[in-house]
Write an enzyme that holds these catalytic residues in place. Structure first.
Site: not given
Ligand SMILES: C[S@@+](CC[C@H](N)C(=O)[O-])C[C@H]1O[C@@H](n2cnc3c(N)ncnc32)[C@H](O)[C@@H]1O
Length: 241
Positions: A63, A115, A137, A141, A173, A208, A210-211
């Site tokens: 995940e 990462d 994320d 933009k 979304d 979640t 975010f959803e």
């Molecule tokens: C908008 S949040 C969504 C979190 C979760 N999947 C949810 O639906 O609640 C996106 C997450 O992806 C992580 N993320 C983005 N790019 C990443 C990367 N390259 N490696 C690890 N985590 C990453 C961010 O730190 C953030 O916590």
């Protein structure tokens, strides 16, 4: 050995700071040694020993961007025959998932810090049963679209780490991200859309924060499920932006 410089990669995440609560500090101290995996910085490490990490060999779900880890914990709890590796950069989210692993007594979840693209790069080809990318994320933009996780430059790498028949499941979304992700995945020869367009929302994908935020704002949610086909997985990750 000569030192090889790796150009800084474009990051797909927002740098975030935040104080860790005492509960999270305690979780990191107690639970990280048993459940944590540090992702080696780009070009500095080999593949993790997954059998040693989980203490068994089972189909593996990765995940990417697990956030606070609630979806990871819930899905893993209902799917004990597969192992779940959550990768996240946000330390409070990592700590929270550690508390869930401990609280629910989950034997099939581990947490990687770093990462995700560095982790995916060192995972062996065809080593994953599934990849989940839930509410990445959105980088809305146009000048930030290059930071999106699901994009043409990453589709081949992620696809190559899936075993034939394995699935990549994304949910977002943001309608324009969904369209761009669908086009990027459609164009990847290692992947084929498992549905005719967007997938119906699967009941097994937990809701979640975010959803919920997107739904509350009136946005529709788009699920994409792509299946890895048999074929040559040539991507090494060295060509990532
Ligand atoms: C908008 S949040 C969504 C979190 C979760 N999947 C949810 O639906 O609640 C996106 C997450 O992806 C992580 N993320 C983005 N790019 C990443 C990367 N390259 N490696 C690890 N985590 C990453 C961010 O730190 C953030 O916590």
């Amino acid at each position: 050995m000569p030192h090889v410089r790796h150009p800084a990669r474009i990051r797909t995440f927002h740098p975030r700071r935040g104080r860790l609560s005492d509960r999270h500090l305690d979780a990191l101290e107690r639970l990280w040694p048993a459940y944590g995996l540090e992702v080696p910085a780009a070009g500095t490490g080999g593949p993790p020993d997954l059998a040693a990490l989980f203490g068994r060999r089972a189909p593996l779900v990765l995940e990417i961007g697990s956030g606070m880890g609630d979806a990871t914990a819930e899905m893993a709890a209902g799917d004990p025959d597969r192992d779940y590796l959550a990768v996240e950069v946000h330390t409070p989210g990592i700590a929270h998932l550690l508390t869930l692993i401990d609280g629910y007594g989950l034997a099939n979840v581990r947490v990687a810090r770093g990462d995700a693209l560095d982790l995916v790069t060192v995972l062996p080809p065809a080593s994953l049963d599934a990849v989940h990318v839930f509410f990445p994320d959105p980088w809305p933009k146009t000048r930030h679209h290059k930071r999106r996780l699901i994009q043409p430059a990453h589709a081949g790498l992620i696809g190559s780490r899936l075993a034939p028949g394995g699935t990549l499941h994304c949910a977002t979304d943001w309608a324009d991200y969904a369209e761009a992700a669908r086009a990027a995945l459609d164009a990847e020869p290692l992947l084929v859309n498992a549905f005719d367009g967007y997938a119906p929302r699967p009941a097994h994908r937990p809701l979640t924060k975010f959803e919920l935020r997107g739904v509350d704002a009136g946005r529709a949610v788009f699920d994409l499920v792509f299946r890895r086909v048999a074929g040559t997985a040539a991507t090494t990750g060295a060509d990532l932006p």
